[in-house]
Write an enzyme that holds these catalytic residues in place. Sequence first.
Site, PDB file in Angstrom:
ATOM      1  N   HIS A  57       0.834  -1.320   0.232  1.00 61.92           N
ATOM      2  CA  HIS A  57      -0.046  -0.056   0.086  1.00 61.92           C
ATOM      3  C   HIS A  57       0.867   1.369   0.085  1.00 61.92           C
ATOM      4  O   HIS A  57       0.357   2.302  -0.234  1.00 61.92           O
ATOM      5  CB  HIS A  57      -0.942   0.032   1.193  1.00 61.92           C
ATOM      6  CG  HIS A  57      -2.141  -0.909   1.164  1.00 61.92           C
ATOM      7  ND1 HIS A  57      -2.961  -1.363   0.157  1.00 61.92           N
ATOM      8  CD2 HIS A  57      -2.421  -1.768   2.041  1.00 61.92           C
ATOM      9  CE1 HIS A  57      -3.712  -2.016   0.509  1.00 61.92           C
ATOM     10  NE2 HIS A  57      -3.365  -2.737   1.428  1.00 61.92           N
ATOM     11  N   ASP A  83      -4.716 -12.740   2.974  1.00 62.89           N
ATOM     12  CA  ASP A  83      -6.268 -12.216   3.412  1.00 62.89           C
ATOM     13  C   ASP A  83      -7.462 -12.501   2.587  1.00 62.89           C
ATOM     14  O   ASP A  83      -8.549 -12.048   2.957  1.00 62.89           O
ATOM     15  CB  ASP A  83      -5.929 -10.895   3.849  1.00 62.89           C
ATOM     16  CG  ASP A  83      -5.099  -9.998   3.023  1.00 62.89           C
ATOM     17  OD1 ASP A  83      -4.946 -10.566   1.820  1.00 62.89           O
ATOM     18  OD2 ASP A  83      -5.026  -8.984   3.109  1.00 62.89           O
TER      19      ASP A  83
HETATM   20 ZN   LIG Z   1      -4.360  -7.078   2.346  1.00 62.08          ZN
END
Ligand SMILES: [Zn+2]
Length: 308
Positions: free
Chosen positions: A125, A245
């Site tokens: 990110h 995830d």
């Molecule tokens: Zn993630």
Amino acid sequence: MVTRLYTHPVFLEHITPPGHPERPDRLRAIERALDDEAFAALDRAEAPEGDEATILYAHPQEFVERVRATIPDTGIARVDADTTASPKSWQAAVTAIGAANAAVDDVFRGNATNVFVAARPPGHHAEKTTSMGFCLFNTAAIAARHAQRQHQAERVAIVDWDVHHGNGTQDIFWDDPSVLYCSTHQMPLYPGTGAVSETGAGNIVNAPLAPQTGSEVFRDAFLSRILPALDSFAPDLIIISAGFDAHHRDPLAEINLTEGDFDWATGQLMQRAGRHSDNRLVSLLEGGYDLQGLAFSVAAHVGRLMKG
Ligand SMILES: [Zn+2]
């Protein structure tokens, strides 16, 4: 066929606030999962100290100094809404970069066929000038540039199967056709980017997945979008932004993959690495927040890397 594993005790010392999903126990769960006879042949190595200068491969100096200034002497400092830093976070982030770059060195020098880096904080990110989403620096982007600068790789592919879109990696390589960025991710979900229409210089392939979908839709995205893109790009190195995830147990998303899907996807990428990049494949841990889902998924992933 040698699979190397890099980790380091400092990765446990990046401390996040109580209740934060990106926590040191994630690495303890991975350690326990790989502490099994099935992984006896894994070539375990301590991550080397990172070279801070390589952060500049993906981020400007002014930003690096801004991140350095957020590191507290004690306690936990807030970097953005969900990203924090503790006194050892700088060393953890730089060591994660050191591990990823060493992994690249290993596969180019023939010290290993492929490498898994179990590090934190994660990286995908982190944009050129913004730390966000639990990430300080973009480790995968730095490793890709390291391959280009130190090993004359012309084309590097980053395949990101974390359930969140790697907005940071997309941002860094947006106008750079020498790096292919392919991502499967749930949409809508944090951080909101990753639409099919976001294609950069023709080097970005986004395959968003609708909530509550699973194996079939994920594998179809690989078979119809990502693997063909890899075949036409013919990378000299494949880097996986390996977040786990999208596992059905994960509390942060609603994609229902099993560890079998990660095993399958790993096998598919190894096949492409065999075809295009002399088997060179480097896998970097990103997300994965259910400890059991993470442990099972990493075991399946690393088991496949070892088996070939
Ligand atoms: Zn993630």
